[in-house]
Design an enzyme around this catalytic site. Structure first.
Site, PDB file in Angstrom:
ATOM      1  N   LYS A 150       0.806  -1.217   0.000  1.00  0.00           N
ATOM      2  CA  LYS A 150       0.000   0.000   0.000  1.00  0.00           C
ATOM      3  C   LYS A 150       0.842   1.272   0.000  1.00  0.00           C
ATOM      4  O   LYS A 150       0.483   2.263  -0.644  1.00  0.00           O
ATOM      5  CB  LYS A 150      -0.956  -0.023   1.199  1.00  0.00           C
ATOM      6  CG  LYS A 150      -2.047  -1.085   1.079  1.00  0.00           C
ATOM      7  CD  LYS A 150      -2.910  -1.137   2.317  1.00  0.00           C
ATOM      8  CE  LYS A 150      -4.125  -2.030   2.127  1.00  0.00           C
ATOM      9  NZ  LYS A 150      -3.790  -3.384   1.715  1.00  0.00           N
ATOM     10  N   GLU A 188      -3.224   6.688   7.842  1.00  0.00           N
ATOM     11  CA  GLU A 188      -4.040   7.542   6.994  1.00  0.00           C
ATOM     12  C   GLU A 188      -4.986   8.372   7.843  1.00  0.00           C
ATOM     13  O   GLU A 188      -5.444   7.919   8.906  1.00  0.00           O
ATOM     14  CB  GLU A 188      -4.893   6.716   6.017  1.00  0.00           C
ATOM     15  CG  GLU A 188      -4.155   6.108   4.865  1.00  0.00           C
ATOM     16  CD  GLU A 188      -5.099   5.367   3.933  1.00  0.00           C
ATOM     17  OE1 GLU A 188      -6.298   5.217   4.277  1.00  0.00           O
ATOM     18  OE2 GLU A 188      -4.649   4.934   2.863  1.00  0.00           O
ATOM     19  N   HIS A 232     -14.154  -3.263   9.105  1.00  0.00           N
ATOM     20  CA  HIS A 232     -13.471  -3.043   7.830  1.00  0.00           C
ATOM     21  C   HIS A 232     -13.648  -4.209   6.866  1.00  0.00           C
ATOM     22  O   HIS A 232     -12.954  -4.290   5.852  1.00  0.00           O
ATOM     23  CB  HIS A 232     -11.981  -2.757   8.042  1.00  0.00           C
ATOM     24  CG  HIS A 232     -11.719  -1.647   9.014  1.00  0.00           C
ATOM     25  ND1 HIS A 232     -12.034  -0.331   8.745  1.00  0.00           N
ATOM     26  CD2 HIS A 232     -11.201  -1.658  10.267  1.00  0.00           C
ATOM     27  CE1 HIS A 232     -11.710   0.414   9.777  1.00  0.00           C
ATOM     28  NE2 HIS A 232     -11.209  -0.359  10.721  1.00  0.00           N
ATOM     29  N   ARG A 238      -6.083  -8.703  -7.915  1.00  0.00           N
ATOM     30  CA  ARG A 238      -6.731 -10.018  -7.961  1.00  0.00           C
ATOM     31  C   ARG A 238      -8.209  -9.825  -8.241  1.00  0.00           C
ATOM     32  O   ARG A 238      -8.699  -8.697  -8.340  1.00  0.00           O
ATOM     33  CB  ARG A 238      -6.563 -10.723  -6.612  1.00  0.00           C
ATOM     34  CG  ARG A 238      -7.076  -9.879  -5.439  1.00  0.00           C
ATOM     35  CD  ARG A 238      -7.116 -10.637  -4.141  1.00  0.00           C
ATOM     36  NE  ARG A 238      -7.317  -9.790  -2.988  1.00  0.00           N
ATOM     37  CZ  ARG A 238      -8.499  -9.316  -2.571  1.00  0.00           C
ATOM     38  NH1 ARG A 238      -9.589  -9.600  -3.260  1.00  0.00           N
ATOM     39  NH2 ARG A 238      -8.590  -8.550  -1.496  1.00  0.00           N
TER      40      ARG A 238
END
Length: 644
Positions: free
Chosen positions: A116, A200, A235, A297
């Site tokens: 990421k 973040e 999440h 994917r």
């Protein structure tokens, strides 16, 4: 064209890939662990190979064993599915080096977008807007804490190698950061073998928007429009839909165009998803949508894209991996109708969504509204636009075992309809018709979410489930009318029963002593039930038991059979293990005073951590939990005595 395929996965995605491969005339090979020896994907494949013990680290994450299985069975290609090794560049390269076909993007693309922090840096260089945060190499807790404090709370800690909702923690204040970081790193290391994280800024009105992209080896890249995956718990996506409600054409063109540019920037081949976070406080606007990450994917939620485009994405994957160009150009792709998917999990929403394991002694899903007709020419589906259509993707059948070793998803229920409201209506029908016992499911929660007025009005955010806690309600058991219906079904000469005061044609005072999940109940016989009773209170007699279902909940009813109540009530201070699992940490000691809600220990099962807390103020009178120990369901872990 590929003629034989090994699926390096399990469960519903393995079954999904096998289904398309069979339609294309491709021989399939399954792999399985000890726990999956008799699983549906093993029974469905043409051939199956055992690759190790039940834990994923000793089986499905062992790339060398999977490649050896492909070689031994003569498989030409390996399809990784999602999860496990699907985004592992080293495994992808090993497959290629072994002379096999990798059904996925090039290893270099996985490396470029799989981590990421590196992916976000690449997007910044390409001028793609990203959320504020910290992507640095310094991973010391002190530096991460300082960066989080500078960004300002709330923040999101995310595993660099994460995915599928694993290795992610929302932190509300500086005081909570250290504990959340430690927990996140443990989960990341367990799931991905990499405990590095990034920080973040957490968007306060976030919507999760993602774009399906597809590339081939001839330089073509297209998008297949967007999905909204905002309804999440911990999440983890729960309900997904396509297209995104409230997305106008200008915003769609901007976001989907950015996704295509991102894919081209890494020379992408195969199926991939560009994920964005949107500030939904003012609707969906292109200038309020930021790149979040790319999943290199096929996604769990890919069926909703298939439904609105008529494209079989797995067939496209196999064509592209065989060196063929994409079957369609961008101008030949369009949105038709609306599709919504609900993930059916083996978990109990009334107990904090703890995983539920065991044998599926009774398992029934609504199978169809009307079947699709498959066309093998270009991977399209035929449908009648006037009707809602149901699709069920599952890796389980009645009699199968749900184990604690893997993700608890039982099935995906997907409905396609001409518009969103009719899709919601169809999915309400599907979730409300789920029948499962004794394993608990989240069907009732899914049903409740779909009934929410805010969902109907598309007032969506990733905090939707937290903001609507009333969708999870206590299970009070079958209604009086359902018990009456069960009693009626039991009035049969071949089943013994105690009918107190019952005479045919007598007054309606007949009673039947029943047992509902081991608890005594009374059913009253009334022979003038409404003709639609079965529709509103569905029940099915299986042998000497009746399974009564309503709004996604199922109960087993028998004649006078009363068993133990199962888990002890925490009102007596006995904290029992709600599932088989591993004790990750113990936060109290014997004799210690605790307060209501205080964390006692953390249990790990199905790759997720679950904190067990004190039910009231008191003292730890007994402590049987040890960090690192494996425990069985209903094991006494802690005993709390109430404070005087």
């Amino acid at each position: 064209m590929i003629q034989s395929l090994l699926i390096a996965n399990r469960g519903e995605i393995a079954c999904r890939v096998i289904r398309t491969a069979r339609n294309m005339g491709i021989r399939t090979v399954a792999v399985y662990s000890d726990a999956d020896r008799n699983a549906l994907h093993v029974r469905s494949a043409d051939e199956a190979v055992h690759i190790g013990p039940s834990p994923a680290r000793e089986s499905y994450l062992c790339g060398d064993r999977i490649i050896a299985a492909a070689k031994a069975t003569g498989a030409e290609a390996i399809h990784p599915g999602y999860g496990f090794l699907s985004e592992n560049a080293e495994f992808a390269q090993a497959v290629i080096d072994a002379g096999l076909v990798w059904v996925g993007p090039k290893p270099a693309s996985i490396t470029a977008m799989g981590l990421k922090d590196a992916a976000k840096a690449r997007m910044i260089a390409a001028g793609v807007p990203v959320t504020p945060g910290y992507l640095g190499e310094d991973q010391s807790p002190e530096r991460l804490q300082a960066e989080a404090d500078a960004i300002d709370y709330p923040v999101l800690i995310k595993a660099v190698a994460g995915g599928g909702g694993k290795g992610m923690r929302r932190v509300e204040s500086s005081a909570d950061f250290a504990e959340a970081l430690a927990s996140c790193r443990r989960e990341a290391a367990s799931s991905f073998g990499d405990d590095r994280v990034l920080i973040e800024k957490y968007i306060l009105s976030p919507r999760h928007i993602e774009v399906q992209v597809f590339g081939d080896s001839h330089g073509n890249v297209v998008h297949l429009f967007e999905r909204d995956c905002s309804l999440q718990r911990r999440h983890q996506k729960v309900i997904e839909e396509a297209p995104a409600p409230g997305m106008d054409e200008a915003t769609r063109e901007a976001v989907c165009g950015a996704a295509v540019r991102a894919a081209k920037a890494v020379d992408y081949e195969g199926a991939g998803t560009i994920e964005f976070i949107a500030d939904g406080s003012e609707g969906l606007r292109a200038d309020r949508i930021w790149f979040m990450e790319m999943n290199t994917r096929l996604q769990v939620e890919h069926p909703v894209t298939e439904m609105i485009t008529g494209i079989d994405l797995v067939q496209w994957q196999l064509r592209v991996a065989s060196g063929l160009p994409l079957p369609r150009r961008q101008e030949h792709l369009s949105i038709r109708g609306h599709a919504i998917e609900a993930r059916l999990y083996a978990e109990d929403p009334t107990k904090g969504s703890l995983p539920s394991t065991g044998k599926l002694e009774y398992f029934r899903l609504l199978e169809k509204f009307e079947p699709y007709e498959y066309r093998a020419v270009d991977g399209s589906w035929n449908w009648n636009e006037q009707d809602a259509r149901l699709r069920v993707d599952t890796g389980f059948e009645e009699g199968d075992e749900v184990t604690p070793f893997y993700d608890p998803m039982l099935a995906k229920l997907i409905v396609h309809a001409p518009d969103r409201l009719r899709a919601i209506s169809g999915l309400l029908n599907a979730t409300g018709s789920v029948r499962c016992w004794p394993v608990k499911t989240n069907a009732s929660m899914l049903h409740g979410l779909l009934l929410e007025r805010d969902f109907d009005k598309a007032k969506l955010s990733t905090a939707f489930i937290e903001e609507h806690p009333d969708v999870v309600y206590d299970d009070k058991g079958p209604s009086r009318a359902s018990l009456t219906h069960a009693a009626e079904l039991f009035v049969s000469p071949d089943i013994p029963h105690d009918l107190t005061g019952f005479r045919l044609n007598a007054d309606h005072n007949g009673k039947v002593l029943l047992s509902v999940d081991g608890q005594p109940k009374t059913g009253h016989l009334f022979f003038a039930l409404h003709e639609d009773h079965e529709r509103y209170f569905p029940a099915e007699r299986v042998g000497n038991a009746i399974f009564s279902s309503s709004l996604g909940r199922t109960h087993r009813i028998t004649i006078g059979e009363v068993r133990g109540a199962g888990l002890a009530n925490m009102g007596d201070g006995a904290i029992l293990s709600p599932m088989p699992g591993k004790v990750i940490s113990v936060d109290v000691a014997a004799g210690q005073s605790v307060t209501k809600g205080q964390k006692l220990l953390v249990l790990e099962a199905m790759k997720m951590e679950h904190a067990l807390t004190a039910p009231f103020d008191g003292v730890v009178a007994e402590l049987n939990a040890v960090a690192g120990a494996q425990v069985q369901v209903e094991a006494l872990l802690v005993k709390i005595e109430k404070a005087e």
